[in-house]
Scaffold this motif. Structure first.
Motif, mmCIF file in Angstrom:
data_model
loop_
_atom_site.group_PDB
_atom_site.id
_atom_site.type_symbol
_atom_site.label_atom_id
_atom_site.label_comp_id
_atom_site.label_asym_id
_atom_site.label_seq_id
_atom_site.Cartn_x
_atom_site.Cartn_y
_atom_site.Cartn_z
ATOM 1 N N SER B 723 0.829 -1.215 0.000
ATOM 2 C CA SER B 723 0.000 0.000 0.000
ATOM 3 C C SER B 723 0.860 1.261 0.000
ATOM 4 O O SER B 723 0.540 2.254 -0.654
ATOM 5 C CB SER B 723 -0.907 0.042 1.235
ATOM 6 O OG SER B 723 -1.883 -0.929 1.138
ATOM 7 N N GLU B 726 2.269 1.884 -3.419
ATOM 8 C CA GLU B 726 1.212 2.386 -4.298
ATOM 9 C C GLU B 726 0.881 3.837 -3.961
ATOM 10 O O GLU B 726 0.684 4.666 -4.859
ATOM 11 C CB GLU B 726 -0.035 1.500 -4.167
ATOM 12 C CG GLU B 726 0.149 0.158 -4.845
ATOM 13 C CD GLU B 726 -0.919 -0.858 -4.468
ATOM 14 O OE1 GLU B 726 -1.209 -1.742 -5.275
ATOM 15 O OE2 GLU B 726 -1.466 -0.774 -3.341
ATOM 16 N N PHE B 727 0.838 4.123 -2.671
ATOM 17 C CA PHE B 727 0.521 5.494 -2.258
ATOM 18 C C PHE B 727 1.586 6.467 -2.771
ATOM 19 O O PHE B 727 1.270 7.510 -3.342
ATOM 20 C CB PHE B 727 0.410 5.567 -0.734
ATOM 21 C CG PHE B 727 -0.020 6.910 -0.229
ATOM 22 C CD1 PHE B 727 -1.341 7.324 -0.362
ATOM 23 C CD2 PHE B 727 0.888 7.770 0.372
ATOM 24 C CE1 PHE B 727 -1.749 8.574 0.095
ATOM 25 C CE2 PHE B 727 0.487 9.024 0.835
ATOM 26 C CZ PHE B 727 -0.830 9.419 0.689
ATOM 27 N N GLN B 730 1.394 6.717 -6.606
ATOM 28 C CA GLN B 730 0.198 7.339 -7.178
ATOM 29 C C GLN B 730 0.007 8.783 -6.741
ATOM 30 O O GLN B 730 -0.547 9.582 -7.485
ATOM 31 C CB GLN B 730 -1.040 6.511 -6.805
ATOM 32 C CG GLN B 730 -1.048 5.129 -7.454
ATOM 33 C CD GLN B 730 -2.169 4.250 -6.909
ATOM 34 O OE1 GLN B 730 -3.187 4.743 -6.451
ATOM 35 N NE2 GLN B 730 -1.970 2.953 -6.966
ATOM 36 N N THR B 731 0.440 9.109 -5.514
ATOM 37 C CA THR B 731 0.161 10.467 -5.038
ATOM 38 C C THR B 731 1.403 11.360 -4.991
ATOM 39 O O THR B 731 1.295 12.554 -5.200
ATOM 40 C CB THR B 731 -0.497 10.458 -3.637
ATOM 41 O OG1 THR B 731 0.491 10.131 -2.666
ATOM 42 C CG2 THR B 731 -1.636 9.465 -3.561
ATOM 43 N N PHE B 732 2.594 10.804 -4.692
ATOM 44 C CA PHE B 732 3.792 11.657 -4.619
ATOM 45 C C PHE B 732 4.394 11.878 -6.005
ATOM 46 O O PHE B 732 4.704 12.982 -6.396
ATOM 47 C CB PHE B 732 4.870 11.032 -3.730
ATOM 48 C CG PHE B 732 4.484 10.854 -2.280
ATOM 49 C CD1 PHE B 732 3.373 11.484 -1.738
ATOM 50 C CD2 PHE B 732 5.269 10.047 -1.443
ATOM 51 C CE1 PHE B 732 3.031 11.326 -0.402
ATOM 52 C CE2 PHE B 732 4.936 9.892 -0.108
ATOM 53 C CZ PHE B 732 3.818 10.512 0.408
ATOM 54 N N TRP B 733 4.583 10.760 -6.703
ATOM 55 C CA TRP B 733 5.356 10.827 -7.950
ATOM 56 C C TRP B 733 4.648 10.097 -9.088
ATOM 57 O O TRP B 733 5.197 9.148 -9.680
ATOM 58 C CB TRP B 733 6.743 10.203 -7.719
ATOM 59 C CG TRP B 733 7.406 10.728 -6.473
ATOM 60 C CD1 TRP B 733 7.681 12.038 -6.190
ATOM 61 C CD2 TRP B 733 7.860 9.971 -5.348
ATOM 62 N NE1 TRP B 733 8.280 12.143 -4.955
ATOM 63 C CE2 TRP B 733 8.408 10.899 -4.411
ATOM 64 C CE3 TRP B 733 7.870 8.610 -5.035
ATOM 65 C CZ2 TRP B 733 8.942 10.493 -3.185
ATOM 66 C CZ3 TRP B 733 8.414 8.204 -3.821
ATOM 67 C CH2 TRP B 733 8.936 9.150 -2.907
ATOM 68 N N PRO B 734 3.443 10.523 -9.445
ATOM 69 C CA PRO B 734 2.737 9.814 -10.527
ATOM 70 C C PRO B 734 3.468 9.916 -11.867
ATOM 71 O O PRO B 734 3.180 9.136 -12.777
ATOM 72 C CB PRO B 734 1.364 10.501 -10.568
ATOM 73 C CG PRO B 734 1.509 11.771 -9.826
ATOM 74 C CD PRO B 734 2.637 11.599 -8.859
ATOM 75 N N GLU B 735 4.437 10.836 -11.953
ATOM 76 C CA GLU B 735 5.154 10.982 -13.225
ATOM 77 C C GLU B 735 6.192 9.871 -13.415
ATOM 78 O O GLU B 735 6.667 9.649 -14.527
ATOM 79 C CB GLU B 735 5.833 12.363 -13.298
ATOM 80 C CG GLU B 735 7.002 12.567 -12.338
ATOM 81 C CD GLU B 735 6.580 12.867 -10.888
ATOM 82 O OE1 GLU B 735 5.356 12.915 -10.610
ATOM 83 O OE2 GLU B 735 7.479 13.024 -10.038
ATOM 84 N N ASP B 872 15.975 13.651 -2.435
ATOM 85 C CA ASP B 872 14.720 13.378 -1.727
ATOM 86 C C ASP B 872 14.627 11.895 -1.445
ATOM 87 O O ASP B 872 15.066 11.061 -2.238
ATOM 88 C CB ASP B 872 13.531 13.807 -2.619
ATOM 89 C CG ASP B 872 12.201 13.765 -1.862
ATOM 90 O OD1 ASP B 872 12.215 13.675 -0.614
ATOM 91 O OD2 ASP B 872 11.145 13.838 -2.534
ATOM 92 N N PHE B 873 14.141 11.552 -0.295
ATOM 93 C CA PHE B 873 13.630 10.203 -0.028
ATOM 94 C C PHE B 873 12.648 10.332 1.127
ATOM 95 O O PHE B 873 12.686 11.329 1.860
ATOM 96 C CB PHE B 873 14.757 9.202 0.271
ATOM 97 C CG PHE B 873 15.572 9.492 1.505
ATOM 98 C CD1 PHE B 873 15.161 9.089 2.773
ATOM 99 C CD2 PHE B 873 16.801 10.167 1.403
ATOM 100 C CE1 PHE B 873 15.929 9.345 3.902
ATOM 101 C CE2 PHE B 873 17.564 10.425 2.527
ATOM 102 C CZ PHE B 873 17.132 10.012 3.785
ATOM 103 N N ILE B 874 11.771 9.371 1.236
ATOM 104 C CA ILE B 874 10.750 9.470 2.278
ATOM 105 C C ILE B 874 11.429 9.426 3.645
ATOM 106 O O ILE B 874 12.158 8.480 3.935
ATOM 107 C CB ILE B 874 9.700 8.354 2.124
ATOM 108 C CG1 ILE B 874 8.896 8.584 0.842
ATOM 109 C CG2 ILE B 874 8.765 8.310 3.331
ATOM 110 C CD1 ILE B 874 7.923 7.484 0.504
#
Ligand code: ZN
Lengths: 90, 985
Positions: B723, B726-727, B730-735, B872-874
């Motif tokens: 999840s 996917e999150f 889909q939401t941070f880096w959809p590109e 950048d990284f989470i």
């Protein structure tokens, strides 16, 4: 909470197929200020009424969605794919 | 015993007699009877005892609001307490037993409470059992609980099965009386998908109980004709024996269908009950209205019931409620009851009318006492007479039943379950349904209509409008002529003055008018407070009958309108729903799914003991003959892995296939360490952080091609990591061009560890796996001898030379067998997760014992993995925040007991020598402990303040939970092969 959620990809489905993550909030650019990051990571408004929330269609298309809903009346105003959320004018 | 069965009245099937028992006695009834009508026909009016005072009680109603006639039905595991006899469908061989009495219904010792009633008023429990507090747990509560239970549960497993289902419709019609039938037919004829639901076992609602002529036929015949037409419509579903118990968001209704409750021998092919969720585009509430009891002295005597109940017993079941029946009324219902009884040949002794005058037709030869009131009743187990009073003159009137008509309350519960409150109407003298929007509307008497003709018209009109709204071509219905209906108008009277006995508002909980007065005097004036202080409306019937009277009387006491008092909160369920129905198939071993590895059978035949880990059943250890306990097996397995080799099932680790041109960049942002330049054919250990800088999960990710990776996660976090990916994608880096597939269940994965691992595995794998060709952290597709394509990873969770071999799940067992065979001469053994855990603790590897959401990479000794030079990284931004880099954070250390025979356990806290145990003195805590067969004593991993600076320090392991203290030495967290020589062999 709602009983039924209309996924933009799968149609109207029962809420048990979804999991909820909380307030929909765009992730800040890595270089913005400490304050902005602090706000993003730790602070939430917890509004009463209408707000936007991340829902995951975990037992469906596995897309993350933004559900625009009222947490008092439970009305759902719209469900959109999260990929298009918060990216207007970026 | 007298028979109260009337000549040929009613619609029970007299050709189908049934036998049943009540408290061990045999009775006869007919098909179509309820248990209550069957008992009344046999002169059995006494059906139960009240909850608090154990007063003798008979049925007050003929329906689902019944507070008194509660019984236990069935035997053995199928016995069910608190069944309302007034709705329980009679079947051959039914066994019913009365409740809340000892030793018998007619002689009940508990009735002594009645004598003590002056001391047992409202608030009695609150006032009496306050002190000494110590007595509450030991004395008061057990005694009260024993006295207070209503019915007894069968302490056996439920032998029946239950199921759940969804239904969808354009129009849901709740209730099948005149309103519901017309509504269903109007929409059904228009082609709408209609579901008509009724709680009763026969459709028709009040039409089955009333006498009139509709279109020239009796109400019951009219209903039968309507149902026949509805049954023929393929778009209409009729659901009798089904209670809509709740209204939920998005027009989803909860309903329970009693599929086999009315069957003596249930079929194993059908569920006992079925829980429905009905998603309706529109719904009509056609639940009718409830007749209110009158509140007068002695109104709870067996034989006192609502006038509509008396009518129902006579007209539907062909049963007279008594031989000599009196009527006490404030409106037309009482007169209609008298007329129906006279027509059936029953003696009506008097009509006592609270009003001075009325236009209601009086049956011939029936005496009417206008401006009258009932102030007392005589008789113990059955009504024998009543005392009527007019202008101070009292007279005794003999009767064995009393029909009371106190006006009508629309049944609006469902509409009030989502926050809306019912609205008081001065005109109707009732609480009416609130406006809850256009999708769900009330019709008929639920909407305040009071006559059959008006109900027929209202149901038809509203259904036509809803059907048209949904795009169906609905036509106006012809409304049949109704002849001989009565005017049910009434003049409200909440409290009948002059009571000489207790006047009850809540029969089941024995709440009398005097209790309501006490609550007002003592300050519990808000209706929700009055309810809880007196328990009015808190019984199993939830005040369906008494709540309106409670509100009316409290309003009267305070001199205000009922509108100013308001109602208490309505919540699901409308009537009780069994746990069986709510659980459905999710019970016992089906309560949660069981996940087994593709190597489960391999482990089983090798003698594994299994352990549950989440939903997984994992092989824990493999006992051999002569071993005295799990420790023997685990010690042997650990030693054998370190000396020879062992095979362990690691299929439960999460596996995620990652594809795409953006996969490398994506992984680089997901992990805190570098992943951009991981070469094809290599595995790398990675740490994922949460955005707050704490470790989220760990595992290895291998690059199988430029655009294909396979990630492993911990067993526990497989779903969360999926999840999370996917999150982020889909939401941070959809590109970023990247996609994921979970393949946990597609691969059987086994770890072969130990100095002889390479020798063994090379007998199964075709490829060159020498150290030069297949070095530490190699990860490549290989071909097994025989041609099977597999994946081989040179990774280790034990510190030994180790390989993980992944094969398609279906080949798992065969490949594991082949490896065991190939390793026979080398001394291979199977090892389970217990040995795996010991091996990793000896090596200082972390699991979620250490990654507990409070630890950073540096805390666990992985600080150098943080690639802060990445853009950048989470988790990057918070990793450098104040507090996360502080020198006094707890850090991972090893612990050894100072005296090697001493033991400690995980969860214990760490204290400096001589310090008193306190939060302020807490130095850390023990996260993982095992007995190390390699070292011969207990070892532990622990989080200790500034731990890495304290190697060599003696510390106290304080286990307050087990009352133990052990001295331990702080050491580096790696106990075996600290230089990683074995990994490189
Ligand atoms: Zn979907």
């Amino acid at each position: 909470m709602a009983s039924l959620i209309t996924c933009p990809h799968c149609g109207t489905r029962p809420k048990e197929e979804f999991s909820i993550r909380g307030t929909a909030l765009g992730r800040p650019h890595p270089a913005v200020s400490e304050e902005d990051w602090h706000r993003y990571v730790y602070l939430r408004d917890n509004p009463k009424g209408r707000y936007q929330e991340y829902w995951h269609h975990a037992a469906g298309c596995r897309r993350w969605l933004v559900v625009d809903r009222d947490n008092v009346t439970h009305d759902v105003f719209g469900v959109t794919d999260a990929a298009t959320f918060g990216r207007v004018g970026e | 015993m007298t028979s109260y069965r009337l000549g040929n009245a009613g619609s029970v099937n007299r050709g189908q007699p049934l036998t049943f028992t009540f408290d061990g006695k045999n009775y006869k009834g007919f098909e179509g009877d309820t248990l209550a009508s069957g008992l009344l026909a046999n002169d059995q009016m006494l059906m139960g005892r009240s909850f608090k005072y154990h007063r003798p009680r008979g049925p007050v109603t003929a329906g689902s609001s019944e507070p008194n006639a509660l019984m236990t039905i069935g035997t053995g595991a199928r016995s069910e307490p608190n069944v309302r006899a007034t709705v329980a469908e009679l079947y051959n061989g039914l066994t019913a037993v009365s409740q809340n009495r000892w030793p018998s219904l007619t002689f009940d010792v508990g009735a002594v409470n009645g004598l003590l009633s002056p001391m047992l008023g409202a608030g009695f429990y609150y006032k009496t059992f306050m002190w000494p507090a110590a007595l509450w747990e030991k004395l008061y509560e057990p005694v009260i609980r024993r006295a207070a239970g209503l019915g007894k549960l069968a302490m056996q497993a439920d032998p029946d099965r239950y199921e759940k289902s969804w239904a969808h419709c354009d129009l849901l019609v709740i209730g099948s009386g005149p309103t519901g039938l017309m509504a269903a037919l109007a929409a059904g004829r228009a082609g709408a998908r209609v579901i008509l639901v009724d709680e009763g076992f026969r459709l028709g609602g009040s039409l089955l109980s009333e006498s009139a002529s509709i279109g020239g036929v009796s109400p019951a015949d009219f209903a039968a004709a309507m149902i026949e037409e509805l049954e023929a419509l393929p778009n209409v579903t009729l659901m009798p024996r089904t209670t809509v118990f709740g209204w939920y968001d998005d027009m989803v209704f909860g309903a329970v269908e009693r599929v086999q409750k009315h069957v003596g021998t249930p079929s194993p092919d059908l569920p006992m009950e079925r829980l429905w969720r009905i998603a309706a585009k529109r719904a009509i509430l056609a639940t009718g209205s409830e007749e209110r009891p009158l509140v007068f002295g002695g109104n709870d005597k067996p034989g006192v019931m609502t006038a509509s109940a008396v009518r129902t017993y006579a007209n539907r079941y062909g049963v007279a409620a008594g031989g000599k029946i009196a009527v006490f009324t404030n409106g037309g219902s009482g007169y209609r009851t008298a007329a129906d009884l006279v027509a059936a040949g029953v003696d009506v002794t008097a009509i006592i009318d609270a009003r001075a005058q009325s236009a209601d037709a009086v049956p011939d030869n029936v005496r009417v006492i206008r401006n009258g009131a009932v102030v007392s009743t005589k008789g113990r187990k059955r009504l024998e007479a009543l005392i009527a009073e007019r202008s101070g003159f009292q007279e005794q009137i003999a009767c064995d039943a009393l029909a009371m008509a106190g006006g009508w309350s629309p049944i609006v519960h469902l509409m009030c379950q989502r926050g809306a409150k019912p609205v008081w109407s001065d005109e109707a003298q009732a609480f009416l349904a609130p406006d809850v929007g256009a999708a769900f509307i009330a019709a008929g008497s639920a909407a305040g209509q009071d006559r059959i003709s008006a109900c027929l018209k209202d149901g038809a009109t509203k259904a036509v409008a809803l059907a048209r709204e949904l795009g169906f071509a609905a036509y106006e219905m012809n409304i049949p002529e109704v002849e001989g209906e009565y005017d049910p108008a009434f003049a409200p009277i909440w409290y009948v003055p002059g009571a000489r006995d207790k006047a009850f508002v809540d029969f089941q909980n024995d709440v009398a008018v005097s209790d309501l007065g006490l609550a007002q005097r003592e300050g519990f004036r808000h209706i929700e407070h009055t309810k809880r202080y007196t328990t009015a409306g808190m019984a199993t019937d939830q005040g369906k009958l008494g709540n309106v009277a409670t509100i009316g009387i409290v309003a009267g006491m305070r001199g205000v309108s009922p509108a100013a008092i308001g109602t208490t909160t309505f919540r699901p369920f409308y009537t009780p729903v069994s746990f069986g129905a709510l659980a459905g198939t999710s019970r016992s071993e089906h309560a949660a799914p069981v996940r087994t590895s593709p190597l489960h059978d391999w482990a089983k035949k090798n003698g594994a003991t299994f352990v549950e880990a989440g939903l997984w059943h994992r092989s824990a250890w493999f006992p051999r003959e002569g071993e005295k306990g799990w420790r023997d097996s685990v010690d042997r397995e650990v030693k054998n892995v370190r000396r020879n080799a062992g095979l362990c099932d690691v299929s439960t680790l999460g596996k995620i296939e990652i594809f795409g041109k953006g996969a490398a960049e994506f992984l680089n942002r997901i992990y805190c360490n570098n992943f951009l330049k991981l070469p094809v054919g290599k595995a790398r250990y990675g740490l994922m952080l949460r955005e707050d800088g704490m470790i989220f999960d760990d595992g290895t990710t291998s690059r199988l091609s430029e655009t294909h990776y396979v990630m492993t996660t911990t067993t526990a976090y497989a779903a969360e990591v999926m999840s999370h990916l996917e999150f982020a994608s889909q939401t941070f880096w959809p590109e970023l061009d990247v996609r994921f597939v979970s393949s946990t269940d597609q691969w059987a994965q086994m770890s072969l560890a130990g100095p002889k691992a390479r020798a063994i595995i090379s007998r199964v794998v075709e490829d060159d796996i020498s150290d030069a060709a297949f070095p530490y952290l190699a990860a490549k597709p290989v071909t097994l001898r025989g041609g099977l394509k597999a994946r081989l990873f040179r990774i280790s969770f034990s510190g030994e030379l180790a390989f993980e071999l992944a094969v398609p799940a279906g080949y798992g067992e065969a490949v594991a067998d082949a490896l065991m065979e190939a390793g026979k001469d080398e001394g291979i053994c199977a090892y389970g997760v217990e040995a795996l855990n010991v091996l990793r603790i000896e090596k200082g590897f972390i699991t979620h014992n250490e990654i507990d959401g409070r630890t950073t990479p540096d805390d666990l000794g992985y600080g150098r993995m943080l690639a802060m030079q990445k853009a950048d990284f989470i988790g990057k931004r918070q990793s450098s925040r104040f507090g996360l880099t502080a020198a006094d954070r707890m850090q991972l250390v090893g612990l050894k007991p100072v005296e090697v025979d001493k033991e400690f356990m995980a969860g214990a806290h760490l204290l400096k020598e001589g310090a008193t145990p306190s939060m302020a003195n807490d130095q850390g805590w023990v996260s993982s402990v095992c007995h190390s067969p390699t070292l011969g004593h207990v070892i532990g991993l622990a989080m200790l303040k500034s731990g890495r600076e304290r190697y060599g320090e003696k510390i106290v392991v304080w286990d307050g939970l087990r009352g133990k203290e052990v001295a331990a030495a702080v050491c580096p967290p790696v106990f075996a092969d600290p230089d990683n020589r074995k990994l490189q062999e």
